[in-house]
Design a protein around this motif. Sequence first.
Motif, PDB file in Angstrom:
ATOM      1  N   THR A  30       0.841  -1.192   0.000  1.00 19.49           N
ATOM      2  CA  THR A  30       0.000   0.000   0.000  1.00 19.49           C
ATOM      3  C   THR A  30       0.876   1.241   0.000  1.00 19.49           C
ATOM      4  O   THR A  30       1.776   1.375   0.822  1.00 19.49           O
ATOM      5  N   GLN A  42      -3.264   3.757  -2.445  1.00 20.04           N
ATOM      6  CA  GLN A  42      -3.348   2.763  -3.513  1.00 20.04           C
ATOM      7  C   GLN A  42      -2.752   1.449  -3.021  1.00 20.04           C
ATOM      8  O   GLN A  42      -1.620   1.407  -2.543  1.00 20.04           O
ATOM      9  N   SER A  43      -3.521   0.371  -3.162  1.00 18.38           N
ATOM     10  CA  SER A  43      -3.058  -0.963  -2.791  1.00 18.38           C
ATOM     11  C   SER A  43      -2.915  -1.820  -4.037  1.00 18.38           C
ATOM     12  O   SER A  43      -3.786  -1.833  -4.904  1.00 18.38           O
ATOM     13  N   LYS A  52      -8.112  -4.203  -6.858  1.00 14.64           N
ATOM     14  CA  LYS A  52      -9.370  -3.534  -7.177  1.00 14.64           C
ATOM     15  C   LYS A  52     -10.540  -4.129  -6.408  1.00 14.64           C
ATOM     16  O   LYS A  52     -10.560  -5.317  -6.092  1.00 14.64           O
ATOM     17  N   VAL A  56     -12.644  -1.680   2.224  1.00 14.98           N
ATOM     18  CA  VAL A  56     -11.906  -0.712   3.033  1.00 14.98           C
ATOM     19  C   VAL A  56     -12.784  -0.341   4.225  1.00 14.98           C
ATOM     20  O   VAL A  56     -13.973  -0.069   4.061  1.00 14.98           O
ATOM     21  N   THR A  73     -11.979  -0.070  -2.821  1.00 14.47           N
ATOM     22  CA  THR A  73     -11.022   0.538  -3.736  1.00 14.47           C
ATOM     23  C   THR A  73     -11.612   0.540  -5.141  1.00 14.47           C
ATOM     24  O   THR A  73     -12.495  -0.261  -5.453  1.00 14.47           O
ATOM     25  N   GLY A  77      -7.172   0.180  -7.594  1.00 11.64           N
ATOM     26  CA  GLY A  77      -6.805  -0.129  -6.217  1.00 11.64           C
ATOM     27  C   GLY A  77      -6.715   1.111  -5.344  1.00 11.64           C
ATOM     28  O   GLY A  77      -6.083   1.097  -4.295  1.00 11.64           O
ATOM     29  N   MET A  78      -7.354   2.208  -5.775  1.00 12.59           N
ATOM     30  CA  MET A  78      -7.270   3.492  -5.071  1.00 12.59           C
ATOM     31  C   MET A  78      -8.451   3.703  -4.132  1.00 12.59           C
ATOM     32  O   MET A  78      -9.571   3.294  -4.430  1.00 12.59           O
ATOM     33  N   PHE A  79      -8.137   4.379  -3.030  1.00  9.59           N
ATOM     34  CA  PHE A  79      -9.153   4.819  -2.085  1.00  9.59           C
ATOM     35  C   PHE A  79      -8.700   6.184  -1.572  1.00  9.59           C
ATOM     36  O   PHE A  79      -7.525   6.377  -1.270  1.00  9.59           O
ATOM     37  N   ILE A  95      -7.405  -2.158   4.601  1.00 13.75           N
ATOM     38  CA  ILE A  95      -7.654  -2.462   3.191  1.00 13.75           C
ATOM     39  C   ILE A  95      -7.546  -3.964   3.015  1.00 13.75           C
ATOM     40  O   ILE A  95      -6.535  -4.569   3.384  1.00 13.75           O
TER      41      ILE A  95
END
Length: 158
Positions: A30, A42-43, A52, A56, A73, A77-79, A95
Amino acid sequence: MKVKQFFVVLLVLISILGFPSQALAHGVETNYHLKINSLEIQSVFSTGEAFKDAPVIVHPPEGLDYAPIAGRTNEQGMFVFEPDYSVSGEWEVEIGEDSHWDMLVIPVSDRGIDFEAISQIQEDHPHHHHYLASQVIVVVLAIGCGISSQFISHKFKN
């Protein structure tokens, strides 16, 4: 001679079956970047593939009567974490779940996110221990088969 060939074949099979290649893809990495009023998180898996649609959960600081906030996410893979700056303390952002998991502890004050004090906690799941244990078992079995084949081949020669 057939006994030795049997042990060689057994050793090869144990080696092939004992190293699950997909187990290496379970690590989660992450990364995070500070934006004006938020933290972009981003993970990705250790293979580089985006994590994706990962669950979370944002936990407000302990001791407050706020409910956790759930999210997911996106395709990359974004939050985006946008804390309530009136609620100071350490926010936790989890996450993933099970063996695909990571957590950030994010200090927040009325001045904003303390970027330098963010810590990352990667829970050590039993899955990782099983992978290491399987490697050790394969090595021990390989050594045992090698010693056994030498012992048996010497016994049949005599």
